[in-house]
Motif scaffolding. Structure first.
Motif, mmCIF file in Angstrom:
data_model
loop_
_atom_site.group_PDB
_atom_site.id
_atom_site.type_symbol
_atom_site.label_atom_id
_atom_site.label_comp_id
_atom_site.label_asym_id
_atom_site.label_seq_id
_atom_site.Cartn_x
_atom_site.Cartn_y
_atom_site.Cartn_z
ATOM 1 N N ARG A 1 0.864 -1.115 0.047
ATOM 2 C CA ARG A 1 0.020 0.016 -0.124
ATOM 3 C C ARG A 1 1.008 1.298 0.105
ATOM 4 N N GLY A 2 0.221 2.214 -0.216
ATOM 5 C CA GLY A 2 0.861 3.525 -0.277
ATOM 6 C C GLY A 2 0.913 4.287 -1.765
ATOM 7 N N ARG A 3 1.675 5.341 -1.675
ATOM 8 C CA ARG A 3 1.525 6.261 -2.937
ATOM 9 C C ARG A 3 2.922 6.257 -3.396
ATOM 10 N N LEU A 4 3.109 6.129 -4.962
ATOM 11 C CA LEU A 4 4.125 5.864 -5.607
ATOM 12 C C LEU A 4 4.068 7.179 -6.697
ATOM 13 N N ARG A 5 4.936 8.209 -6.703
ATOM 14 C CA ARG A 5 5.152 9.176 -7.686
ATOM 15 C C ARG A 5 6.004 8.910 -8.809
ATOM 16 N N ILE A 6 5.529 8.709 -9.826
ATOM 17 C CA ILE A 6 6.056 8.179 -11.274
ATOM 18 C C ILE A 6 6.220 9.510 -12.132
ATOM 19 N N ASP A 7 7.283 9.820 -12.775
ATOM 20 C CA ASP A 7 7.238 10.610 -13.970
ATOM 21 C C ASP A 7 7.780 9.754 -15.215
ATOM 22 N N ILE A 8 7.048 10.189 -16.360
ATOM 23 C CA ILE A 8 7.250 9.489 -17.442
ATOM 24 C C ILE A 8 6.880 10.506 -18.782
ATOM 25 N N GLY A 9 7.464 10.090 -20.117
ATOM 26 C CA GLY A 9 7.335 10.910 -21.077
ATOM 27 C C GLY A 9 5.948 10.745 -21.681
ATOM 28 N N SER A 10 5.409 11.970 -22.372
ATOM 29 C CA SER A 10 3.986 11.719 -22.728
ATOM 30 C C SER A 10 3.577 10.584 -23.618
ATOM 31 N N SER A 11 4.566 10.178 -24.666
ATOM 32 C CA SER A 11 4.211 9.311 -25.848
ATOM 33 C C SER A 11 3.952 8.094 -25.047
ATOM 34 N N TYR B 1 -2.425 -4.633 -7.265
ATOM 35 C CA TYR B 1 -1.979 -3.942 -6.164
ATOM 36 C C TYR B 1 -3.278 -2.918 -5.951
ATOM 37 N N PRO B 2 -4.102 -3.193 -5.622
ATOM 38 C CA PRO B 2 -5.437 -2.067 -5.338
ATOM 39 C C PRO B 2 -5.144 -0.942 -4.255
ATOM 40 N N ASP B 3 -4.055 -1.326 -3.372
ATOM 41 C CA ASP B 3 -3.747 -0.270 -2.287
ATOM 42 C C ASP B 3 -2.541 0.402 -2.618
ATOM 43 N N ILE B 4 -2.118 0.366 -3.883
ATOM 44 C CA ILE B 4 -0.900 1.265 -4.167
ATOM 45 C C ILE B 4 -1.606 2.430 -5.020
ATOM 46 N N GLN B 5 -1.256 3.645 -4.838
ATOM 47 C CA GLN B 5 -1.795 4.938 -5.522
ATOM 48 C C GLN B 5 -0.791 5.285 -6.329
ATOM 49 N N ILE B 6 -1.011 5.556 -7.524
ATOM 50 C CA ILE B 6 -0.163 5.994 -8.767
ATOM 51 C C ILE B 6 -0.357 7.735 -8.908
ATOM 52 N N HIS B 7 0.600 8.378 -8.603
ATOM 53 C CA HIS B 7 0.758 9.715 -9.062
ATOM 54 C C HIS B 7 1.691 9.958 -10.349
ATOM 55 N N LEU B 8 0.921 10.134 -11.357
ATOM 56 C CA LEU B 8 1.660 10.167 -12.572
ATOM 57 C C LEU B 8 2.038 11.456 -13.068
ATOM 58 N N GLY B 9 3.129 11.901 -13.318
ATOM 59 C CA GLY B 9 3.576 13.071 -13.746
ATOM 60 C C GLY B 9 4.168 12.767 -15.265
ATOM 61 N N ILE C 1 15.123 13.604 -6.264
ATOM 62 C CA ILE C 1 15.207 13.891 -4.616
ATOM 63 C C ILE C 1 14.399 15.014 -4.292
ATOM 64 N N GLY C 2 14.714 16.154 -5.025
ATOM 65 C CA GLY C 2 14.085 17.393 -4.745
ATOM 66 C C GLY C 2 12.765 17.549 -4.642
ATOM 67 N N GLU C 3 11.873 16.684 -5.882
ATOM 68 C CA GLU C 3 10.710 16.719 -5.997
ATOM 69 C C GLU C 3 9.932 15.654 -5.486
ATOM 70 N N GLY C 4 10.696 14.876 -4.927
ATOM 71 C CA GLY C 4 9.994 13.785 -4.264
ATOM 72 C C GLY C 4 9.301 12.511 -5.042
ATOM 73 N N VAL C 5 10.224 12.296 -6.165
ATOM 74 C CA VAL C 5 9.750 11.356 -7.244
ATOM 75 C C VAL C 5 10.386 10.221 -7.057
ATOM 76 N N ASP C 6 9.491 8.907 -6.927
ATOM 77 C CA ASP C 6 10.026 7.742 -6.610
ATOM 78 C C ASP C 6 10.762 7.281 -7.853
ATOM 79 N N CYS C 7 10.202 7.455 -8.942
ATOM 80 C CA CYS C 7 11.192 6.766 -10.154
ATOM 81 C C CYS C 7 10.607 7.471 -11.545
ATOM 82 N N LYS D 1 7.116 -1.374 -2.684
ATOM 83 C CA LYS D 1 5.915 -1.053 -3.529
ATOM 84 C C LYS D 1 6.443 -0.659 -5.099
ATOM 85 N N LEU D 2 7.989 -0.122 -4.707
ATOM 86 C CA LEU D 2 8.497 0.667 -6.036
ATOM 87 C C LEU D 2 9.031 -0.848 -6.596
ATOM 88 N N LYS D 3 9.678 -1.823 -6.008
ATOM 89 C CA LYS D 3 10.272 -2.913 -6.661
ATOM 90 C C LYS D 3 9.100 -3.577 -7.584
#
Length: 320
Positions: free
Chosen positions: A93-103, A120-128, A137-143, A285-287
């Motif tokens: 469970r928990g939040r994952l902050r992921i950043d990815i290119g548009s295409s 994994y229904p208890d993992i929330q994805i915050h997608l940039g 590090i500075g923006e708190g992004v997991d991967c 959760k990141l693994k």
């Protein structure tokens, strides 16, 4: 005075990494006054100054640097204990902050997310979504998931795919400008669409290789974009000739909206990496996300010759 020392440690580590109280508060989803109070209480409890604050920046003192290393190790142990318990109950469970290119987001990742949420229904994805450089590090992004040459070698990088390119143009464009028989002809009267880096602003010309011959065309292109979906849209609009990912162009080639050109000439495959910080414990959760994403992207990986690769989703098919 008793303090929540574990929470204070988490706050201190985030401030030390982000070099900012406000950015640390945002990444932890905490009010700025709470972050400030926790740091004051921690420093009072220890009797030392961990952070040096000025109007412009926050730096770590010598004592703070030593404390940071111990805190990072301790928090990693706590996360590992939590992960062991979570695994024993088959829950993550928990939040994952992921950043990815548009295409990559629109063509590959987002259409597959229902499968991830089912597992994994208890993992929330915050997608940039975007192609801008990201300070993990500075923006708190997991991967981040990025294509192209790696700019930051301090990150852990896992190659999850390689994409072939195809040179193409719309039938309407070719009716007016003709079909080139050699890359050199593209420098004579053809409109070219190239890609430029969001990080450096430097344009990337079209690249053609055939045995020992190499040509770079398009240093002065008619149109340069910094996002792959925009490049595809420009091709479909008849603005010129370009090179785009083969898996993106394939459905448009199959329906006759794009025509492949100069097929005997190739461009080196484009690598895609999943990256995360190297100086911290990797949460479970990141693994599981990294392993799942690698499996999804493998379906589009042109290194696996002959493997079935799904077409991109329908909403990525602008009209010609």
């Amino acid at each position: 005075m008793k303090i929540d020392q574990l929470l204070a440690l988490r706050v201190f580590v985030r401030i030390a990494e982000a070099r900012s109280f406000s950015r640390a508060a945002d990444s932890l989803d905490m009010p700025r006054p709470t972050v400030t109070k926790l740091m004051q209480e921690l420093e009072k409890h220890l009797g030392v100054k961990l952070l040096q604050r000025t109007t412009r920046r926050v730096t770590v003192t010598a004592e703070g640097a030593a404390y940071y290393e111990r805190a990072l190790h301790l928090l990693g142990e706590v996360e590992e204990m939590d992960a062991l318990v979570a695994r024993s109950h088959a829950q993550l469970r928990g939040r994952l902050r992921i950043d990815i290119g548009s295409s990559l987001a629109n063509a590959i990742l987002i259409p597959a997310l229902p499968d991830f949420h089912a597992r994994y229904p208890d993992i929330q994805i915050h997608l940039g979504v975007g192609d801008r450089p990201v300070d993990l590090i500075g923006e708190g992004v997991d991967c981040v998931i990025r294509s192209g040459v790696l700019a930051d070698t301090s990150l852990v990088a896992k190659r999850i795919a390689e994409f072939d390119y195809v040179t193409c143009a719309s039938p309407a464009y070719l009716t007016v400008h003709g079909v080139p028989a050699h890359p050199e002809q593209l420098a004579q009267g053809h409109g070219l669409i190239t890609y430029f880096s969001s990080l450096t602003g430097k344009p990337n010309p079209l690249l053609f290789r055939r045995r020992r011959e190499t040509f770079e065309i398009g240093h002065s292109a008619m149109l340069a974009v910094n996002e792959s979906t925009a490049r595809l849209t420009a091709l479909l609009a008849g603005l010129g000739v370009s090179q785009t990912y083969e898996f993106l162009a394939r459905p448009h080639i199959e329906r006759g909206a794009l025509v492949p050109l100069l097929r005997e000439w190739t461009r080196p495959r484009h690598p895609v990496h999943l990256l995360y910080p190297s100086n911290r414990h990797v949460p479970e959760k990141l693994k599981v996300f990294a392993d799942w994403a690698a499996g999804i992207f493998s379906q589009f990986d042109d290194r696996f010759f002959g493997s079935p690769r799904p077409s991109v989703v329908g909403h990525l098919q602008p009209s010609a």
